[in-house]
Design a protein around this motif. Structure first.
Motif, short mmCIF file in Angstrom:
data_model
loop_
_atom_site.label_atom_id
_atom_site.label_comp_id
_atom_site.label_asym_id
_atom_site.label_seq_id
_atom_site.Cartn_x
_atom_site.Cartn_y
_atom_site.Cartn_z
N TYR A 286 -71.78 -125.15 26.16
CA TYR A 286 -71.46 -126.02 27.17
C TYR A 286 -72.96 -125.77 27.93
N ASP A 287 -72.89 -124.96 28.49
CA ASP A 287 -73.81 -124.05 29.56
C ASP A 287 -74.66 -122.83 29.07
N ARG A 316 -65.18 -131.40 20.25
CA ARG A 316 -66.02 -130.48 21.37
C ARG A 316 -66.24 -131.76 22.98
N ASP A 317 -66.15 -132.96 22.63
CA ASP A 317 -67.13 -133.90 23.41
C ASP A 317 -65.31 -132.85 24.62
N GLY A 320 -65.64 -130.18 26.54
CA GLY A 320 -66.72 -129.17 27.27
C GLY A 320 -65.96 -128.85 29.29
#
Length: 413
Positions: A286-287, A316-317, A320
Motif C-alpha cells: 500500500y506504500d 485488499r481494499d 489498506g
C-alpha cells in the motif's frame, strides 16, 4: 512543647508520635495550614513512613478536603511503586503500597499487590493474610475475554490498527509462515477425556472456543503456544504437560487462547525476523516507499510479491488504511509484535485466573527457571532475566489492571 519534644527525641517511633501530636495541636488551634505543613515537611523527609502518611490522610478527611486527600494518596502510591522498582524485595514497600491502596477504598487492589509481592519473593504475614492458599485472588474467568478491555491490557505496540491487520491477515500469515508439526515433533492428545485436554477445554471456552486440540512437543519441552485459531490448537511442551501445576497450566492455556482469539498466534510462534519481513511486505503493498532500514530491499520486494499472491482480493481494499497506519505508527517494530502478543496473553491470563505467583512461576518455567523455593534476591534476579515475567509483575500493580478487574467485577469476588 510537642515541637520541642520532637526536636530532642532520638527514638524514631516516639519522634513520629510527637510530630503527629504537634500537627494535631495546630489543627485544634485552627491553624490548618500549619498542621498540614508540619506533617508534609516530615513526609518529604520520610516519604514512605506509613504513620505520617496516615496522619496526613486523616487530617484531610477531617477537613473534608477530598481533592487534597486524593492527590496525597496518589502521590504516596507513586512513591511506593518507585521504591518497589528500586528495592523489589523490600517488604516495607509492598506493605506500604497495599495499605495506601486500601485507604483509597481499593481493597481489591491491595490484595492484588499482596499477591504480586508473593510472586516477587516477598512473604509478609500482613500481606499473605489477604490471599487464598495458593497466593492468589479471585480471577474473572470468562469475563476477562471482553474485547473492550484491550485499551487496558494491550501493550503500546498493539494499536487498534495492528489488531485490525491481524484480524484480517492472520490466515494469510499462517500460509506464509506455516506451522511445521514435524519440526516440533508433536504428538496429538486424541483422548477427549485426557486430563490435559479437559483442563485446556475449560479455559478455551472462556475465550469463545468450543473445543481445543492439544499437541505435545518433545522438540520444544518448555512451550505453550497457539498454532491455530480454527480450531484452537495449542502446542504444549512435555515439561509443561508433565511437571507444571494445574494453576500454572490454567494461566498458560488462557494466555494461548487469548492470543489465538485475536489472530496473533502466528506472531507468537514465528521467528521475529520472518514476521517482521512479511509485515513490512504488507505495508509495502500500500506504500511503495516503505523500506525499513534493517530489511534488504530485494528480500522485501520478493516477500511483497509472495504476500500479493497470497492475500485474498476480497480484503485488499478494506485492509489498506489499517496496514498503512500500523506501519506508520511511531516506534513500530514488527519484529517485536510476537513479544507484545505474549504480553497481551499474559495480562489476559492473569485477569482470568487472578493468581500472580502461579502466572509468574509459569513464565519462569517456560524460560527454564524453577522458581519454587527461591529467596527474595533469587526471585528478583530471575524476574530481571525474564523480561516477560517482569512486565507482568509491573502490570499486576498498575492502575490499568485494577481498573480491568473493576470493570469485570473481579474486585467484588
Amino acid at each position: 512543647a510537642t515541637g520541642e519534644l520532637h526536636k530532642r527525641e532520638i527514638d524514631p517511633d516516639a519522634k513520629t508520635r510527637h510530630i503527629i501530636r504537634h500537627s494535631r495541636a495546630h489543627e485544634e488551634d485552627g491553624k490548618l495550614r500549619l498542621a498540614e505543613q508540619t506533617l508534609d515537611h516530615e513526609r518529604k523527609l520520610r516519604p514512605n513512613d506509613l504513620q505520617i502518611l496516615r496522619a496526613l490522610a486523616d487530617l484531610y478527611e477531617r477537613q473534608n478536603a477530598e481533592s487534597a486527600l486524593s492527590m496525597h494518596l496518589n502521590r504516596a502510591s507513586g512513591d511506593f511503586r518507585r521504591q518497589i522498582e528500586e528495592a523489589p524485595s523490600s517488604p516495607e514497600a509492598w506493605t506500604g503500597l497495599a495499605e495506601v491502596l486500601t485507604w483509597r477504598g481499593a481493597d481489591d487492589a491491595g490484595r492484588v499487590v499482596a499477591s504480586t509481592a508473593l510472586a516477587s519473593g516477598v512473604s509478609e504475614i500482613t500481606l499473605t493474610g489477604r490471599l487464598d492458599a495458593t497466593g492468589g485472588v479471585p480471577g474473572g474467568g470468562a469475563a476477562a475475554t471482553d474485547l473492550e478491555l484491550h485499551e487496558l491490557l494491550a501493550p503500546a505496540l498493539l494499536t487498534p490498527a495492528t489488531f485490525e491487520v491481524f484480524r484480517q491477515v492472520g490466515p494469510t500469515l499462517d500460509k506464509l509462515l506455516p506451522f511445521d508439526a514435524k519440526a516440533w515433533r508433536t504428538e496429538r492428545v486424541d483422548h477427549r477425556d485426557d486430563p490435559l485436554h479437559l483442563e485446556a477445554q475449560r479455559v478455551a471456552r472462556w475465550f469463545g472456543h468450543a473445543d481445543v486440540q492439544i499437541l505435545i512437543s518433545d522438540a520444544a519441552p518448555k512451550v505453550c503456544v497457539p498454532v491455530s485459531s480454527e480450531p484452537l490448537t495449542i502446542v504444549v511442551g512435555r515439561e509443561v504437560a508433565v511437571h507444571a501445576t494445574a494453576e500454572e497450566r490454567a494461566f498458560l492455556f488462557a494466555r494461548a487462547a487469548k492470543v489465538a482469539s485475536v489472530e496473533l498466534g502466528v506472531a507468537m510462534r514465528s521467528p521475529p525476523r520472518q514476521l517482521g519481513l512479511y509485515l513490512a511486505a504488507l505495508v509495502r503493498l500500500y506504500d511503495p516507499n516503505h523500506q525499513p532500514a534493517d530489511i534488504d530491499a530485494k528480500e522485501l520486494e520478493m516477500a511483497a510479491k509472495r504476500m500479493s499472491r497470497t492475500l485474498p482480493r476480497r480484503i485488499r481494499d478494506d485492509l489498506g488504511p489499517a496496514a498503512v497506519e500500523m506501519g506508520g505508527t511511531r516506534g513500530f517494530d514488527a519484529a517485536r509484535i510476537g513479544l507484545a502478543a505474549a504480553q497481551l496473553g499474559d495480562r489476559a491470563g492473569l485477569l482470568a485466573i487472578g493468581n500472580v505467583p502461579m502466572a509468574v512461576l509459569a513464565l519462569l518455567r517456560l524460560a527454564g527457571i524453577s522458581g519454587r523455593g527461591q529467596s527474595p534476591a533469587e526471585r528478583v534476579e530471575s524476574l530481571r532475566n525474564v523480561p516477560e515475567a517482569l512486565d507482568l509483575v509491573r502490570f499486576a500493580t498498575s492502575d490499568a489492571h485494577f481498573e480491568a478487574r473493576r470493570r469485570i467485577g473481579a474486585d467484588q469476588a
